[in-house]
Design a protein around this motif. Structure first.
Motif, PDB file in Angstrom:
ATOM      1  N   LEU A 437      52.958  33.133  42.218  1.00  0.00           N
ATOM      2  CA  LEU A 437      52.219  33.096  40.853  1.00  0.00           C
ATOM      3  C   LEU A 437      51.056  31.998  41.112  1.00  0.00           C
ATOM      4  CD1 LEU A 437      52.412  33.592  38.002  1.00  0.00           C
ATOM      5  CD2 LEU A 437      53.695  31.548  37.511  1.00  0.00           C
ATOM      6  N   ASP A 438      51.092  30.929  41.878  1.00  0.00           N
ATOM      7  CA  ASP A 438      50.006  29.984  41.926  1.00  0.00           C
ATOM      8  C   ASP A 438      48.883  30.770  42.595  1.00  0.00           C
ATOM      9  OD1 ASP A 438      51.858  28.202  41.247  1.00  0.00           O
ATOM     10  OD2 ASP A 438      52.146  27.349  43.146  1.00  0.00           O
ATOM     11  N   LEU A 439      49.075  31.613  43.568  1.00  0.00           N
ATOM     12  CA  LEU A 439      48.297  32.560  44.113  1.00  0.00           C
ATOM     13  C   LEU A 439      47.483  33.256  43.022  1.00  0.00           C
ATOM     14  CD1 LEU A 439      47.595  33.765  47.423  1.00  0.00           C
ATOM     15  CD2 LEU A 439      47.485  35.599  45.853  1.00  0.00           C
ATOM     16  N   ILE A 440      48.271  33.981  42.247  1.00  0.00           N
ATOM     17  CA  ILE A 440      47.877  34.975  41.110  1.00  0.00           C
ATOM     18  C   ILE A 440      46.915  34.313  40.353  1.00  0.00           C
ATOM     19  CG2 ILE A 440      48.618  36.610  39.326  1.00  0.00           C
ATOM     20  CD1 ILE A 440      51.071  37.054  40.880  1.00  0.00           C
ATOM     21  N   GLN A 441      47.399  33.173  39.848  1.00  0.00           N
ATOM     22  CA  GLN A 441      46.578  32.334  38.949  1.00  0.00           C
ATOM     23  C   GLN A 441      45.211  31.751  39.401  1.00  0.00           C
ATOM     24  OE1 GLN A 441      49.631  29.532  37.767  1.00  0.00           O
ATOM     25  NE2 GLN A 441      50.142  30.967  35.865  1.00  0.00           N
ATOM     26  N   ALA A 442      45.372  31.131  40.609  1.00  0.00           N
ATOM     27  CA  ALA A 442      44.277  30.827  41.491  1.00  0.00           C
ATOM     28  C   ALA A 442      43.281  31.617  41.694  1.00  0.00           C
ATOM     29  CB  ALA A 442      44.836  30.104  42.846  1.00  0.00           C
ATOM     30  N   GLN A 443      43.591  32.981  41.958  1.00  0.00           N
ATOM     31  CA  GLN A 443      42.671  33.950  42.155  1.00  0.00           C
ATOM     32  C   GLN A 443      42.347  34.730  40.910  1.00  0.00           C
ATOM     33  OE1 GLN A 443      41.072  33.855  44.923  1.00  0.00           O
ATOM     34  NE2 GLN A 443      42.310  32.320  46.000  1.00  0.00           N
ATOM     35  N   LYS A 444      42.938  34.548  39.769  1.00  0.00           N
ATOM     36  CA  LYS A 444      42.653  35.051  38.480  1.00  0.00           C
ATOM     37  C   LYS A 444      42.935  36.767  38.608  1.00  0.00           C
ATOM     38  CE  LYS A 444      39.420  31.656  36.595  1.00  0.00           C
ATOM     39  NZ  LYS A 444      39.942  30.537  37.777  1.00  0.00           N
ATOM     40  N   LEU A 445      44.138  36.807  39.300  1.00  0.00           N
ATOM     41  CA  LEU A 445      44.530  38.411  39.359  1.00  0.00           C
ATOM     42  C   LEU A 445      45.164  38.828  38.188  1.00  0.00           C
ATOM     43  CD1 LEU A 445      45.694  38.300  43.232  1.00  0.00           C
ATOM     44  CD2 LEU A 445      43.458  38.519  42.301  1.00  0.00           C
ATOM     45  N   ASP A 446      44.905  40.027  37.861  1.00  0.00           N
ATOM     46  CA  ASP A 446      45.711  40.716  36.842  1.00  0.00           C
ATOM     47  C   ASP A 446      46.523  42.057  37.204  1.00  0.00           C
ATOM     48  OD1 ASP A 446      46.349  41.531  34.269  1.00  0.00           O
ATOM     49  OD2 ASP A 446      44.544  42.596  33.833  1.00  0.00           O
ATOM     50  N   PRO A 447      47.537  41.893  37.898  1.00  0.00           N
ATOM     51  CA  PRO A 447      48.209  42.863  38.489  1.00  0.00           C
ATOM     52  C   PRO A 447      48.748  43.825  37.567  1.00  0.00           C
ATOM     53  CG  PRO A 447      49.376  40.791  39.044  1.00  0.00           C
ATOM     54  CD  PRO A 447      48.224  40.367  38.531  1.00  0.00           C
ATOM     55  N   ALA A 448      48.860  44.966  37.482  1.00  0.00           N
ATOM     56  CA  ALA A 448      49.674  45.811  36.841  1.00  0.00           C
ATOM     57  C   ALA A 448      51.268  46.117  37.382  1.00  0.00           C
ATOM     58  CB  ALA A 448      49.132  47.262  36.761  1.00  0.00           C
ATOM     59  N   TRP A 449      51.221  45.934  38.670  1.00  0.00           N
ATOM     60  CA  TRP A 449      52.420  46.180  39.574  1.00  0.00           C
ATOM     61  C   TRP A 449      52.438  44.988  40.505  1.00  0.00           C
ATOM     62  CZ3 TRP A 449      56.188  48.574  37.407  1.00  0.00           C
ATOM     63  CH2 TRP A 449      55.998  49.677  36.601  1.00  0.00           C
ATOM     64  N   ILE A 450      53.399  44.379  40.725  1.00  0.00           N
ATOM     65  CA  ILE A 450      53.552  43.455  41.828  1.00  0.00           C
ATOM     66  C   ILE A 450      54.828  44.158  42.830  1.00  0.00           C
ATOM     67  CG2 ILE A 450      54.854  41.403  42.905  1.00  0.00           C
ATOM     68  CD1 ILE A 450      53.909  40.240  40.300  1.00  0.00           C
ATOM     69  N   VAL A 451      54.172  44.755  43.944  1.00  0.00           N
ATOM     70  CA  VAL A 451      55.056  45.881  44.834  1.00  0.00           C
ATOM     71  C   VAL A 451      55.549  45.038  45.731  1.00  0.00           C
ATOM     72  CG1 VAL A 451      54.656  47.996  46.036  1.00  0.00           C
ATOM     73  CG2 VAL A 451      53.256  47.458  44.179  1.00  0.00           C
ATOM     74  N   GLY A 452      56.836  45.253  46.061  1.00  0.00           N
ATOM     75  CA  GLY A 452      57.464  44.700  47.039  1.00  0.00           C
ATOM     76  C   GLY A 452      57.856  45.690  48.038  1.00  0.00           C
ATOM     77  N   VAL A 453      58.723  45.143  49.279  1.00  0.00           N
ATOM     78  CA  VAL A 453      59.297  45.965  50.343  1.00  0.00           C
ATOM     79  C   VAL A 453      60.623  46.033  49.899  1.00  0.00           C
ATOM     80  CG1 VAL A 453      59.608  45.933  52.778  1.00  0.00           C
ATOM     81  CG2 VAL A 453      57.395  44.939  51.803  1.00  0.00           C
ATOM     82  N   HIS A 454      61.084  45.217  49.064  1.00  0.00           N
ATOM     83  CA  HIS A 454      62.696  45.202  48.923  1.00  0.00           C
ATOM     84  C   HIS A 454      62.651  45.624  47.154  1.00  0.00           C
ATOM     85  CE1 HIS A 454      63.720  43.858  52.768  1.00  0.00           C
ATOM     86  NE2 HIS A 454      62.929  42.834  52.662  1.00  0.00           N
ATOM     87  N   GLY A 455      63.687  46.277  46.731  1.00  0.00           N
ATOM     88  CA  GLY A 455      63.777  46.247  45.226  1.00  0.00           C
ATOM     89  C   GLY A 455      62.744  47.138  44.635  1.00  0.00           C
ATOM     90  N   ARG A 456      62.631  47.311  43.378  1.00  0.00           N
ATOM     91  CA  ARG A 456      61.906  47.737  42.486  1.00  0.00           C
ATOM     92  C   ARG A 456      60.437  47.296  42.318  1.00  0.00           C
ATOM     93  NH1 ARG A 456      61.787  46.508  37.143  1.00  0.00           N
ATOM     94  NH2 ARG A 456      63.486  45.355  36.460  1.00  0.00           N
ATOM     95  N   SER A 457      59.335  47.803  41.874  1.00  0.00           N
ATOM     96  CA  SER A 457      58.203  47.048  41.752  1.00  0.00           C
ATOM     97  C   SER A 457      58.242  46.459  40.452  1.00  0.00           C
ATOM     98  CB  SER A 457      56.987  48.212  41.505  1.00  0.00           C
ATOM     99  OG  SER A 457      56.965  48.708  42.665  1.00  0.00           O
ATOM    100  N   GLY A 458      57.769  45.283  40.313  1.00  0.00           N
ATOM    101  CA  GLY A 458      57.878  44.417  38.862  1.00  0.00           C
ATOM    102  C   GLY A 458      56.518  44.160  38.220  1.00  0.00           C
ATOM    103  N   THR A 459      56.695  43.736  37.238  1.00  0.00           N
ATOM    104  CA  THR A 459      55.224  43.257  36.570  1.00  0.00           C
ATOM    105  C   THR A 459      55.057  41.373  36.507  1.00  0.00           C
ATOM    106  OG1 THR A 459      56.391  42.921  34.377  1.00  0.00           O
ATOM    107  CG2 THR A 459      55.571  45.058  34.805  1.00  0.00           C
ATOM    108  N   LEU A 460      53.854  41.301  36.263  1.00  0.00           N
ATOM    109  CA  LEU A 460      53.762  39.818  36.086  1.00  0.00           C
ATOM    110  C   LEU A 460      54.631  39.271  35.183  1.00  0.00           C
ATOM    111  CD1 LEU A 460      51.633  37.386  37.042  1.00  0.00           C
ATOM    112  CD2 LEU A 460      50.061  37.998  35.389  1.00  0.00           C
ATOM    113  N   ALA A 461      54.751  39.807  33.875  1.00  0.00           N
ATOM    114  CA  ALA A 461      55.678  38.856  32.996  1.00  0.00           C
ATOM    115  C   ALA A 461      57.015  38.937  33.696  1.00  0.00           C
ATOM    116  CB  ALA A 461      55.888  40.263  31.893  1.00  0.00           C
TER     117      ALA A 461
END
Ligand SMILES: [Zn+2]
Length: 484
Positions: A437-461
């Motif tokens: 989250l610190d990186l997402i905020q520092a880079q002002k990213l707006d991901p629709a999906w947070i995609v992992g290698v394990h489990g299902r994809s998630g959202t920023l929320a």
């Protein structure tokens, strides 16, 4: 003390080997001593029955390959605690607890019953609410393996002994799973010195006498094949009043629905895909640009990565993979890299990760040496009509972590920083979730999906929700969920 062949033979005169064995067995069960003058078959009938469950609290340090935080370290020492309730009726309850690498904690409950094994994730993050199951034959073998942690119980199986002891003084028997096994006794005390079965060898020392007279070692060295031995510190207590609930799963878990859709590339929008349906349960992802294709992580074997490569070929026939981005150099994330050799891609890794790849690829490294580039700072991949931004992140899980963001699909690709299970609600995050989250905020990213290698994809929320649950857990329990 070793039981030598000479000492066994000395004790065989005038009595038979069977009598010796039963006398030794009786020495471990002093509550009911077997009379040596009785015929062997009568003595067998009078052997004390093991009727009480035992609870074993066990600790060891496992050596885990290619999972350390620092890529310079090939082997990580991982403390492992487990509590085993072993029931002579063929049931067991095993709870395991380990924290590695960094702040990531694993806590599983495995119930072994005659009808089969059920395993659940007590922290509900890696496996969520899904029950994993194994058949009755495996349950029988695992129970038999566990019985080697209570060597006095093995003595009851010696009635099946045939013939002379071997040159090393050991005696043959058949273990609880019907496998050929051997053990050696200390001639003076009758205690078991070592035993072996199914490629495992156990050495017992530091014996104590439990209530009821059971002789139980506090130190058990367990060698599995050629791997370094696990040295267990064991604290055993009789557990005669075990409630049936001990062998029941906690509420709320269910069988995962079968993944009928099979291997497929699931669109994330904007030309990015995530691969679902791999037999390992891992995921790989890729973005297809007009001038190149970037693949994110190559789990867990060349065979699995080859099936990912075949999916890419279906979507982009004849096109080469231009880049492979490795989230970090842990074995399960990079082992599939050789499947991309024909593409001759550039491989982007975090600081100091080259040495970990060189070590793991072995003789195949020569083909990759020129292609693997360590990131020293932010980096942008140009795929023609799209750009993928990369950031190194010195995570507590892996110091060579790399996070990737495709601004066209708004997909953020990461490995092991944030997890949501395939089945079940968003669990509390580990400390690594805050790093992300610190990186997402520092880079002002707006991901629709947070995609992992394990489990299902998630959202920023969902990442924020997982971090709120983590903070709540810290407030309630006074300690971090899996916090170091
Ligand atoms: Zn990892």
């Amino acid at each position: 003390m070793n039981l030598t062949r000479a000492s066994i033979l000395k004790r065989l005169r005038p009595c038979s080997l069977t009598v010796l064995v039963l006398a030794c067995a009786a020495a471990s069960f002093p509550a009911r001593v077997v009379a040596q003058e009785k015929p062997a078959h009568e003595q067998q009938a009078r052997l004390p029955r093991v009727s009480e469950a035992l609870q074993l609290d066990m600790q060891t340090e496992r050596l885990v390959g290619e999972q350390a935080r620092n890529p310079a370290e090939a082997v990580l020492r991982v403390p492992l605690r487990q509590q085993l309730l072993l029931d002579p009726q063929g049931r067991y309850r095993l709870e395991t607890d380990s924290v590695y690498p960094g702040p990531i904690r694993f806590q599983f409950l495995e119930l072994g019953l005659p009808e089969g094994i059920s395993t659940v994730d007590l922290l509900k993050w890696r496996q969520g609410l899904a029950i994993s199951r194994l058949p009755a034959a495996v349950a029988r073998e695992r129970w038999a393996d566990h019985e080697f942690l209570v060597p006095a119980w093995l003595l009851q199986r010696l009635s099946a002994v045939r013939g002379e002891p071997a040159a090393d003084g050991s005696l043959a028997f058949t273990d609880a799973a019907g496998r050929p096994a051997r053990l050696a006794l200390d001639g003076a005390s009758g205690r078991v010195l070592w035993a072996r079965s199914a490629g495992r060898r156990y050495e017992y020392s530091d014996y104590e006498t439990l209530a009821g007279g059971l002789q139980q070692p506090r130190r058990i060295s367990e060698q599995r094949g050629e791997a370094p031995a696990w040295v267990w510190q064991v604290q055993a207590v009789a557990a005669p009043n075990t409630k049936p609930a001990a062998y029941a799963l906690p509420a709320g878990y269910s069988d995962a629905p079968a993944d009928a859709a099979g291997l497929r590339a699931t669109p994330l929008g904007g030309g990015s895909y995530r691969v679902d349906g791999l037999s390992s349960g891992y995921h790989s992802s890729f973005s297809i640009g007009s001038q190149g294709i970037a693949v994110f992580d190559a789990p867990v074997s060349p065979a699995e990565a080859a099936s990912v490569r075949a999916l890419i070929e279906q979507l982009a026939p004849g096109r080469k993979v231009s880049h492979v981005v490795l989230s970090h150099a842990h074995r399960d994330h990079i082992a599939g890299l050789p499947a991309y050799q024909a593409d001759a891609p550039q491989v982007l890794v975090g600081p100091e990760a080259r040495q970990a790849l060189r070590r793991q690829l072995g003789s195949a490294w020569a083909a990759w040496d020129e292609r693997v580039q360590e990131l020293q700072g932010p980096h942008t991949l140009d795929l023609g009509d799209r750009r993928v931004q990369l950031w190194p992140l010195a995570s507590r899980h892996a110091s060579d972590m790399v996070v990737a963001y495709d601004s066209q699909s708004r997909a953020l690709f990461q490995g092991d920083l944030f997890y949501i299970p395939e089945l079940g609600p968003v669990p509390p995050a580990f400390a690594t979730g805050q790093e992300l989250l610190d990186l997402i905020q520092a880079q002002k990213l707006d991901p629709a999906w947070i995609v992992g290698v394990h489990g299902r994809s998630g959202t920023l929320a969902e990442l924020r929700q997982a971090l709120a649950l983590r903070a709540q857990g810290i407030r309630q329990q006074g300690q971090g969920f899996g916090a170091p």
